[in-house]
Design a protein around this motif. Sequence first.
Motif, PDB file in Angstrom:
ATOM      1  N   GLY A  23      52.623   4.341  57.645  1.00 50.73           N
ATOM      2  CA  GLY A  23      51.258   4.714  57.368  1.00 50.73           C
ATOM      3  C   GLY A  23      50.865   6.041  57.980  1.00 50.73           C
ATOM      4  O   GLY A  23      49.892   6.663  57.566  1.00 50.73           O
TER       5      GLY A  23
ATOM      6  N   TYR B  73      52.680   8.694  57.881  1.00 45.27           N
ATOM      7  CA  TYR B  73      53.070   9.719  56.920  1.00 45.27           C
ATOM      8  C   TYR B  73      52.238   9.521  55.661  1.00 45.27           C
ATOM      9  O   TYR B  73      51.800   8.417  55.370  1.00 45.27           O
ATOM     10  CB  TYR B  73      54.544   9.591  56.540  1.00 45.27           C
ATOM     11  CG  TYR B  73      55.512   9.941  57.625  1.00 45.27           C
ATOM     12  CD1 TYR B  73      55.727  11.259  58.007  1.00 45.27           C
ATOM     13  CD2 TYR B  73      56.249   8.939  58.262  1.00 45.27           C
ATOM     14  CE1 TYR B  73      56.638  11.581  58.992  1.00 45.27           C
ATOM     15  CE2 TYR B  73      57.159   9.247  59.251  1.00 45.27           C
ATOM     16  CZ  TYR B  73      57.355  10.570  59.616  1.00 45.27           C
ATOM     17  OH  TYR B  73      58.247  10.889  60.588  1.00 45.27           O
ATOM     18  N   THR B  74      52.046  10.568  54.903  1.00 47.17           N
ATOM     19  CA  THR B  74      51.363  10.429  53.622  1.00 47.17           C
ATOM     20  C   THR B  74      51.979  11.365  52.603  1.00 47.17           C
ATOM     21  O   THR B  74      52.446  12.455  52.952  1.00 47.17           O
ATOM     22  CB  THR B  74      49.857  10.707  53.732  1.00 47.17           C
ATOM     23  OG1 THR B  74      49.263  10.591  52.430  1.00 47.17           O
ATOM     24  CG2 THR B  74      49.590  12.096  54.282  1.00 47.17           C
TER      25      THR B  74
ATOM     26  N   GLY C  18      54.910   8.054  47.655  1.00 50.97           N
ATOM     27  CA  GLY C  18      55.361   8.197  49.034  1.00 50.97           C
ATOM     28  C   GLY C  18      56.795   7.800  49.238  1.00 50.97           C
ATOM     29  O   GLY C  18      57.353   7.004  48.489  1.00 50.97           O
TER      30      GLY C  18
ATOM     31  N   ALA D 265      55.574   5.811  53.796  1.00 53.78           N
ATOM     32  CA  ALA D 265      54.491   6.769  53.590  1.00 53.78           C
ATOM     33  C   ALA D 265      53.349   6.187  52.764  1.00 53.78           C
ATOM     34  O   ALA D 265      53.557   5.451  51.809  1.00 53.78           O
ATOM     35  CB  ALA D 265      55.017   8.020  52.896  1.00 53.78           C
ATOM     36  N   SER D 266      52.121   6.571  53.153  1.00 56.74           N
ATOM     37  CA  SER D 266      50.934   6.248  52.373  1.00 56.74           C
ATOM     38  C   SER D 266      50.794   7.221  51.212  1.00 56.74           C
ATOM     39  O   SER D 266      51.547   8.187  51.096  1.00 56.74           O
ATOM     40  CB  SER D 266      49.693   6.335  53.254  1.00 56.74           C
ATOM     41  OG  SER D 266      49.693   5.347  54.253  1.00 56.74           O
TER      42      SER D 266
ATOM     43  N   ASP E 232      47.526   9.329  49.548  1.00 54.83           N
ATOM     44  CA  ASP E 232      46.092   9.626  49.508  1.00 54.83           C
ATOM     45  C   ASP E 232      45.555   9.411  48.102  1.00 54.83           C
ATOM     46  O   ASP E 232      44.561   8.731  47.905  1.00 54.83           O
ATOM     47  CB  ASP E 232      45.833  11.078  49.937  1.00 54.83           C
ATOM     48  CG  ASP E 232      46.144  11.300  51.402  1.00 54.83           C
ATOM     49  OD1 ASP E 232      46.142  10.317  52.167  1.00 54.83           O
ATOM     50  OD2 ASP E 232      46.397  12.457  51.789  1.00 54.83           O
TER      51      ASP E 232
ATOM     52  N   THR F   4      53.512   3.606  46.756  1.00 47.54           N
ATOM     53  CA  THR F   4      54.072   3.804  48.092  1.00 47.54           C
ATOM     54  C   THR F   4      55.497   3.282  48.181  1.00 47.54           C
ATOM     55  O   THR F   4      55.897   2.385  47.444  1.00 47.54           O
ATOM     56  CB  THR F   4      53.228   3.083  49.154  1.00 47.54           C
ATOM     57  OG1 THR F   4      53.373   1.668  48.980  1.00 47.54           O
ATOM     58  CG2 THR F   4      51.768   3.470  49.039  1.00 47.54           C
TER      59      THR F   4
ATOM     60  N   TYR G 205      47.358   3.126  56.925  1.00 41.23           N
ATOM     61  CA  TYR G 205      48.039   2.936  55.647  1.00 41.23           C
ATOM     62  C   TYR G 205      47.041   2.835  54.505  1.00 41.23           C
ATOM     63  O   TYR G 205      46.049   2.118  54.603  1.00 41.23           O
ATOM     64  CB  TYR G 205      48.897   1.667  55.693  1.00 41.23           C
ATOM     65  CG  TYR G 205      49.729   1.496  54.464  1.00 41.23           C
ATOM     66  CD1 TYR G 205      50.979   2.091  54.378  1.00 41.23           C
ATOM     67  CD2 TYR G 205      49.251   0.790  53.370  1.00 41.23           C
ATOM     68  CE1 TYR G 205      51.739   1.968  53.229  1.00 41.23           C
ATOM     69  CE2 TYR G 205      50.002   0.662  52.225  1.00 41.23           C
ATOM     70  CZ  TYR G 205      51.240   1.249  52.167  1.00 41.23           C
ATOM     71  OH  TYR G 205      51.984   1.134  51.033  1.00 41.23           O
ATOM     72  N   HIS G 206      47.298   3.520  53.398  1.00 35.86           N
ATOM     73  CA  HIS G 206      46.412   3.448  52.248  1.00 35.86           C
ATOM     74  C   HIS G 206      47.161   3.831  50.981  1.00 35.86           C
ATOM     75  O   HIS G 206      48.202   4.471  51.021  1.00 35.86           O
ATOM     76  CB  HIS G 206      45.200   4.373  52.434  1.00 35.86           C
ATOM     77  CG  HIS G 206      45.563   5.758  52.842  1.00 35.86           C
ATOM     78  ND1 HIS G 206      45.687   6.116  54.172  1.00 35.86           N
ATOM     79  CD2 HIS G 206      45.839   6.867  52.128  1.00 35.86           C
ATOM     80  CE1 HIS G 206      46.038   7.393  54.238  1.00 35.86           C
ATOM     81  NE2 HIS G 206      46.137   7.862  53.020  1.00 35.86           N
ATOM     82  N   CYS G 207      46.583   3.413  49.844  1.00 37.21           N
ATOM     83  CA  CYS G 207      47.203   3.684  48.546  1.00 37.21           C
ATOM     84  C   CYS G 207      46.108   3.752  47.493  1.00 37.21           C
ATOM     85  O   CYS G 207      45.371   2.789  47.294  1.00 37.21           O
ATOM     86  CB  CYS G 207      48.195   2.568  48.214  1.00 37.21           C
ATOM     87  SG  CYS G 207      48.935   2.683  46.572  1.00 37.21           S
TER      88      CYS G 207
END
Length: 261
Positions: free
Chosen positions: A12, A14-15, A59, A63-64, A66, A88, A103-105
Amino acid sequence: TSGGAIGVAAVGEYTAGTIIINGGDIYAASSKKDFTDFSSFDTINANEVSGAWGVGIGGGYGASVDLIEINGGKVVAVSGASGAAIGTGRGTSKKDQYNPDAYHCNIKIGGNADVTAVTSDTTKDKDQLGGAAIGTGRGCHTGGNIEITGNAKVTAINASLSPAIGATKQISPTDGAIPVAESIVIGDNVQLFAVSAADYAVDKDASVLSINDNYFGSSDRWFFNEDAVAIADVANVKVESTKGEQMYTAPTGAVSVWSRI
């Protein structure tokens, strides 16, 4: 590329940043074997590369994302064993290596985009599920936010036991829960063809799920899995819809496919 190689970094942190596609013909695959035959789960899984933890578009390992925004063009995205085709990459099975707050998606598909997303099973470790076709890779905390609108045409195929659209269903390393998507919105004019080896192709447990009821009773919009039943010229087919159990009458000459959604 992003993430993965540095062991001390939490998932998370990393993005993949923002990816915007407005047109063109794109084939993006994290699998080492190029293939375009999506006719069966066996074919898809035979071509996956165990350990290919990145995605087609999105990702890398850990990795997340954005934002992935696809507004046009013809796009084919293929992932290997653990990452989503669009979304991701693989997360982690270790709680101390995961940062759920970071962490996001977020995925948006719209306009006149023609998108095919395919992900395979994981043959490296059978007790760990594959990633979603559109959504998150296995070992992730959430399914994120997925919006498919406009006149988009989307084919999402998942040969693993996770949904084609939504969250991977491997138990979260942070709290032991089964991840669900935060929101899935599918517009009325979308042409959607979703296939999964799981019990359902779209993450029906999403916290916010906005899908027109017509998707659950149409001859050209299908949500089905490998246990589906082919129906030809049959009346009084029982299906589960967003309004509960309903009876569906197939149009004369139509061939429809249904599952346990």
